[in-house]
Design a protein around this motif. Sequence first.
Motif, PDB file in Angstrom:
ATOM      1  N   HIS A  13       0.830  -1.209   0.000  1.00 53.54           N
ATOM      2  CA  HIS A  13       0.000   0.000   0.000  1.00 53.54           C
ATOM      3  C   HIS A  13       0.866   1.261   0.000  1.00 53.54           C
ATOM      4  CE1 HIS A  13      -4.095  -1.420   0.310  1.00 53.54           C
ATOM      5  NE2 HIS A  13      -3.806  -2.226   1.311  1.00 53.54           N
ATOM      6  N   PHE A  14       1.819   1.292   0.932  1.00 52.38           N
ATOM      7  CA  PHE A  14       2.629   2.503   1.092  1.00 52.38           C
ATOM      8  C   PHE A  14       3.523   2.749  -0.120  1.00 52.38           C
ATOM      9  CE2 PHE A  14       2.475   2.121   6.006  1.00 52.38           C
ATOM     10  CZ  PHE A  14       1.226   2.713   5.993  1.00 52.38           C
ATOM     11  N   ARG A  16       2.803   2.701  -3.015  1.00 50.76           N
ATOM     12  CA  ARG A  16       2.086   3.437  -4.061  1.00 50.76           C
ATOM     13  C   ARG A  16       2.127   4.930  -3.828  1.00 50.76           C
ATOM     14  NH1 ARG A  16      -3.857   1.277  -4.443  1.00 50.76           N
ATOM     15  NH2 ARG A  16      -3.977   3.102  -5.772  1.00 50.76           N
ATOM     16  N   TRP A  17       2.607   5.357  -2.665  1.00 54.21           N
ATOM     17  CA  TRP A  17       2.621   6.790  -2.360  1.00 54.21           C
ATOM     18  C   TRP A  17       3.756   7.489  -3.084  1.00 54.21           C
ATOM     19  CZ3 TRP A  17       1.425   7.403   3.561  1.00 54.21           C
ATOM     20  CH2 TRP A  17       0.205   6.784   3.821  1.00 54.21           C
ATOM     21  N   PRO A  18       3.604   8.794  -3.305  1.00 59.04           N
ATOM     22  CA  PRO A  18       4.630   9.521  -4.069  1.00 59.04           C
ATOM     23  C   PRO A  18       5.960   9.536  -3.322  1.00 59.04           C
ATOM     24  CG  PRO A  18       3.057  11.037  -3.062  1.00 59.04           C
ATOM     25  CD  PRO A  18       2.496   9.665  -2.871  1.00 59.04           C
ATOM     26  N   GLY A  19       7.001   9.114  -3.998  1.00 59.47           N
ATOM     27  CA  GLY A  19       8.347   9.178  -3.419  1.00 59.47           C
ATOM     28  C   GLY A  19       8.617   8.124  -2.370  1.00 59.47           C
ATOM     29  N   VAL A  20       7.720   7.141  -2.212  1.00 58.37           N
ATOM     30  CA  VAL A  20       7.934   6.108  -1.202  1.00 58.37           C
ATOM     31  C   VAL A  20       8.356   4.814  -1.887  1.00 58.37           C
ATOM     32  CG1 VAL A  20       6.877   4.742   0.627  1.00 58.37           C
ATOM     33  CG2 VAL A  20       6.261   7.142   0.360  1.00 58.37           C
ATOM     34  N   LYS A  23      11.914   0.475   0.885  1.00 60.28           N
ATOM     35  CA  LYS A  23      12.604   0.675   2.160  1.00 60.28           C
ATOM     36  C   LYS A  23      11.843   1.633   3.067  1.00 60.28           C
ATOM     37  CE  LYS A  23      17.488  -0.184   2.460  1.00 60.28           C
ATOM     38  NZ  LYS A  23      18.846   0.358   2.328  1.00 60.28           N
ATOM     39  N   THR A  24      11.410   2.759   2.489  1.00 66.97           N
ATOM     40  CA  THR A  24      10.665   3.735   3.284  1.00 66.97           C
ATOM     41  C   THR A  24       9.350   3.123   3.746  1.00 66.97           C
ATOM     42  OG1 THR A  24      11.610   5.405   1.838  1.00 66.97           O
ATOM     43  CG2 THR A  24       9.845   6.115   3.287  1.00 66.97           C
ATOM     44  N   ILE A  26       8.682   0.031   4.388  1.00 65.24           N
ATOM     45  CA  ILE A  26       8.954  -0.871   5.515  1.00 65.24           C
ATOM     46  C   ILE A  26       9.161  -0.067   6.790  1.00 65.24           C
ATOM     47  CG2 ILE A  26      10.638  -2.503   6.449  1.00 65.24           C
ATOM     48  CD1 ILE A  26      11.050  -3.504   3.572  1.00 65.24           C
ATOM     49  N   TYR A  28       7.934   2.828   7.527  1.00 64.31           N
ATOM     50  CA  TYR A  28       6.645   3.335   8.001  1.00 64.31           C
ATOM     51  C   TYR A  28       5.860   2.242   8.724  1.00 64.31           C
ATOM     52  CZ  TYR A  28       7.311   7.526   5.110  1.00 64.31           C
ATOM     53  OH  TYR A  28       7.774   8.691   4.554  1.00 64.31           O
TER      54      TYR A  28
ATOM     55  N   TRP B  17       5.131   9.913  11.739  1.00 65.42           N
ATOM     56  CA  TRP B  17       5.979   8.880  11.152  1.00 65.42           C
ATOM     57  C   TRP B  17       7.418   9.362  11.061  1.00 65.42           C
ATOM     58  CZ3 TRP B  17       2.872   6.356   6.593  1.00 65.42           C
ATOM     59  CH2 TRP B  17       1.680   5.852   7.102  1.00 65.42           C
ATOM     60  N   ARG B  27       1.401  15.881   1.283  1.00 73.44           N
ATOM     61  CA  ARG B  27       1.560  15.228  -0.017  1.00 73.44           C
ATOM     62  C   ARG B  27       0.957  13.822   0.005  1.00 73.44           C
ATOM     63  NH1 ARG B  27       7.251  13.994  -1.948  1.00 73.44           N
ATOM     64  NH2 ARG B  27       6.877  13.216  -4.038  1.00 73.44           N
ATOM     65  N   SER B  31      -2.303  12.479  -2.108  1.00 74.99           N
ATOM     66  CA  SER B  31      -2.201  11.339  -3.016  1.00 74.99           C
ATOM     67  C   SER B  31      -3.279  10.308  -2.669  1.00 74.99           C
ATOM     68  CB  SER B  31      -0.807  10.737  -2.973  1.00 74.99           C
ATOM     69  OG  SER B  31      -0.692   9.787  -1.943  1.00 74.99           O
ATOM     70  N   TRP B  35      -6.985   8.070  -4.640  1.00 71.32           N
ATOM     71  CA  TRP B  35      -7.266   6.630  -4.655  1.00 71.32           C
ATOM     72  C   TRP B  35      -8.768   6.422  -4.767  1.00 71.32           C
ATOM     73  CZ3 TRP B  35      -4.064   3.073  -0.966  1.00 71.32           C
ATOM     74  CH2 TRP B  35      -2.699   3.305  -1.171  1.00 71.32           C
TER      75      TRP B  35
END
Lengths: 197, 197
Positions: A13-14, A16-20, A23-24, A26, A28, B17, B27, B31, B35
């Motif tokens: 899920h995460f 799909r977020w912009p810039g994630v 690694k990021t 995980i 979160y 976070w 941001r 995003s 969805w």
Amino acid sequence: MQFPEKISKMVEHFSRWPGVGEKTAIRYVLSLLRWNHDDLHALSSAIAELTLLKRCQECGLISEETTCDICKNHERFLHKTICVVEGVADCFAIERSGEFKGAYHILGGVLSPLQQIGPNELTIDKLLLRIERRDIREVILALNPSVEGDITCSYLRDVIPLKVRVERIGMGIPMGGNLEHLDVLTIHKALENRRSL
Amino acid sequence: MQFPEKISKMVEHFSRWPGVGEKTAIRYVLSLLRWNHDDLHALSSAIAELTLLKRCQECGLISEETTCDICKNHERFLHKTICVVEGVADCFAIERSGEFKGAYHILGGVLSPLQQIGPNELTIDKLLLRIERRDIREVILALNPSVEGDITCSYLRDVIPLKVRVERIGMGIPMGGNLEHLDVLTIHKALENRRSL
């Protein structure tokens, strides 16, 4: 060993977020695992509640009701000015600056022949209706600088009645910017937009 | 204008976070607004389901059941080696490398007199019990390099029975690292841990 399924689902899920990236994502998820159950449930229902948000039927802004706070506020129409932005995020960015007291119009993007976005994919008709109905005298185009943004600005100038002033926000060096590191196009625009002191 | 309350609530959640400030949080929320409702509900329930995850009663790893997949797997105890890590994230990092085939033990932190974390705040007693019960011959300390990490390693060496080999993972220049940009302490450790070729 694989992540437990519940964790890898969250990572998906995460991601799909912009810039994630993975690694990021995980990071979160692991930070969420340290939250207490009440907070996790609160976050879970806050996300579910996002589905209750609507688009303002007049300007297209995200709103809790069918008409947003700005369009409901008569004072925002006193100056008879509408600021046209590509998306919701741009509108919030301008609101944060506190510099603009007029109303907004969310265009929903910019014209892009390559991505097959023509005038009908944007809320241009709605904008023209609003200009007439609200007796708007000035339209500020706050579109991002890009070839598509430029084309969209020219198109809007063509279709908006001539008695309405149409202006585009200034382009040039951002505050704190450094000529040395700026791209050629920005420097080009900055030189073009020079003002006498 | 303020953000609709549903949005500012989300921004507040996300700002908690690691490494996420207000701008990034906004941001992420914007995003999410793009969805579709099904995906939002799926994310919402995935977060709620995180509360169902447990800690493995043996090693302390996050798990769907009371004993994690690693502790249930007899092969992971064949080498009679336990790798001690500070937290769950470290364990996943080592697992991803695929280099370690033994079992883990989550310490829950490191000794820190300043933060009033003594041996009783960590799972040291549990570790000693496991060493005895599982007849462990080797303990690898994969604690992060820091003063507290060093103290914790010395303490663990003192309390773990002498017949058990205790080793700490290597410290030095990371792969792709650059001497020029590394801090003094890392260079110090790298020189100290030099090996003959």
